[in-house]
Design a protein around this motif. Structure first.
Motif, short mmCIF file in Angstrom:
data_model
loop_
_atom_site.label_atom_id
_atom_site.label_comp_id
_atom_site.label_asym_id
_atom_site.label_seq_id
_atom_site.Cartn_x
_atom_site.Cartn_y
_atom_site.Cartn_z
N GLU A 175 -3.52 4.48 0.20
CA GLU A 175 -4.04 5.02 1.38
C GLU A 175 -4.53 6.07 1.12
O GLU A 175 -3.98 7.12 1.20
N THR A 209 0.81 -1.03 -0.02
CA THR A 209 0.01 0.00 -0.14
C THR A 209 0.82 1.37 -0.05
O THR A 209 1.95 1.35 0.92
N SER A 224 -7.57 2.37 0.46
CA SER A 224 -7.17 1.92 2.06
C SER A 224 -7.13 2.85 2.77
O SER A 224 -7.11 3.98 2.55
#
Length: 495
Positions: free
Chosen positions: A318, A287, A351
């Motif tokens: 994210e 991520t 995310s």
């Protein structure tokens, strides 16, 4: 144009004898020459008492010392570029100049292209016999391009489309799924947080978090501590993780412990794609963290400055970071770019991570809710994360099904051109609004007035949709929940 890339004064004592001092320096692109200025002294030591101590230290008898005895300190320079060994200068001189260019180089060094990336300039202390040796090393680069001003980086600029197609198939015979609460981004005193591992776990228990990823900066020692101390008596399950905190961006890696550990100091702007590719060979989850945060000098390395070729080896971005994420402009930038990537055809998950460093009493907290099988394992969790089988919410609970059993992260094979949607949202408040999006934008919006729970089933004609996703806004029109997509593959009806 001559640029100073690095300068270091040094002072060493006899304890540095037969040690290597390694300076790893980033060399930018478009340089035509590297020049190293190196000075140290004294070269010759004449003090009899100092010589006597050096002789004894080497296991020799004092009788070897004569009236005219001297010893020489010897420090040499070796250089490695990102491609390998460039040479060494084994040479007694207080002042040395080393030059490397594509066509020529100082004796002892190999000429060649000046590669972008981290170079190593190594001072080897062959002999340190004086009580103190001082010196200086300075590295210059020669460029034909003006590089005095650094341009602001734009994350994900210049991507060439490329991705690995993931198996998103699911049939009605699959075992039932359940929803688990997760936190994917947290820290302890093992890096820069104020909370101990025990305090973090205790708070995670209070918040009824099912799975917690401790992702300290460039280390996993808090994970080791959590497993070694049975007195923590935790119910929350741990997901192995780490936040690689580099000079040019941060990224989270989740997976088996032996698969997530790499030497972060070897990551540079020129090799990021290769680093990600090697990590993905180990089947980890990657991520990119808070890509649009302010970088230097306000948050060291926080902004994403790496120029990735594509996002083939990235599982998620994210888009929500911190405890109250919908009030952050950098999060809005990240969310917008995520939706643009979806529009371009990327199947990449969004995310959320609290970036949990301390307790934030009274603030709204966004959690990740992950869809996993009953009695889930760490492997189940990682697979669900990679497929984006999750939604992120501060408050509402979302259940989103297409064609009876397809859920978040699945791919629907649509033969009829019509989709059956079943949507249920709980934990609502007055003034909340429900929105459903395709890859191209808003499809449907509805205000949910005074309803704590809302459920509806309806048919939707497929007007070229490749995905569907949901958002919930509060009365102030702040996004308080959103899902990852359900993907759609339109096929021609048979017959």
């Amino acid at each position: 144009m001559r640029l100073e890339l690095f300068k270091q004064d040094f002072k060493i004592s006899q304890s540095a004898h037969q040690a290597h001092l390694v300076y790893r320096v980033y060399v930018p692109e478009n340089l035509t020459e590297i020049e190293v200025q190196f000075q140290y002294g004294p070269i010759v030591e004449t003090c009899k008492e100092t010589i006597r101590k050096a002789v004894i230290r080497e296991g020799l008898k004092e009788s070897v010392i004569q009236d005219d005895t001297t010893v020489r300190n010897l420090l040499t320079v070796s250089i490695n570029d990102p491609e390998g060994f460039c040479g060494a200068h084994h040479f007694f001189s207080e002042n040395q100049t080393i030059q490397i260019s594509e066509k020529e180089a100082t004796e002892g060094f190999i000429s060649g292209k000046i590669h972008e990336g981290f170079w190593e300039f190594i001072i080897s202390c062959h002999g340190v016999f004086s009580d103190e040796v001082t010196g200086q090393i300075t590295v210059f680069g020669v460029s034909l391009v003006n590089q005095t001003k650094k341009e602001e980086s734009i994350p994900f600029k210049g991507l060439e489309f490329g991705q690995i197609v993931k198996d998103r198939s699911r049939n009605s015979l699959c075992e039932p799924i359940q929803v688990k609460r997760m936190e994917l981004h947290s820290h302890t005193v093992h890096s820069d947080a104020s909370q101990t591992t025990k305090e973090l776990l205790a708070q995670a228990e209070k918040e009824e978090i099912d799975w917690l990823a401790i992702t300290d900066h460039n280390t996993i020692t808090a994970l080791l501590e959590a497993e070694q101390h049975n007195q923590f008596n935790r119910q929350v399950q741990l997901l192995n993780g780490i936040e690689y905190t580099t000079f040019y961006g941060h990224f989270l890696v989740h997976g088996l412990r032996e698969n997530i550990i790499i030497d972060w100091t070897k990551i540079s702007k020129h090799n990021t794609n290769k680093v990600f590719e090697r990590l993905k060979e180990k089947d980890v989850h990657i991520t990119i963290a808070h890509p649009f945060d302010g970088g230097n000098p306000f948050c060291t390395g926080c902004r994403w400055e790496y120029m990735l070729e594509n996002l083939k080896f990235v599982d998620a971005i994210e888009v929500w970071n911190s405890t109250n994420p919908h009030q952050s402009l950098s999060n809005e930038d990240a969310f917008h770019h995520w939706t643009q990537l979806l529009k371009q055809g990327y199947e990449i998950a969004a995310s959320s991570g609290r970036d949990w460093h301390r307790l934030y009493p009274g603030e709204a907290i966004a959690y990740t809710y992950i869809l996993v099988p009953q009695n889930e394992t760490e492997e189940d969790l990682l697979q669900a994360l990679k497929l984006g089988k999750s939604y992120i919410s501060i408050r509402p609970e979302i259940d989103f099904i297409v064609n009876d059993f397809h859920c978040l992260g699945d791919r629907v094979e649509d033969e009829s051109g019509e989709l059956n949607l079943s949507i249920a949202i709980n934990q609502l408040k007055g003034g909340d609004r429900f929105r459903i999006f395709s890859q191209s934008g808003l499809i449907l919006e509805k205000e949910l007035i005074g309803e704590y729970e809302w459920k509806e089933e309806f048919r939707l004609r497929n007007n070229g949709y490749s995905l569907l996703r949901i958002e919930v806004l509060n009365e102030a029109k702040e996004r308080v929940a959103f899902t990852n997509p359900i993907y759609i593959h339109r096929t021609e009806e048979k017959g």
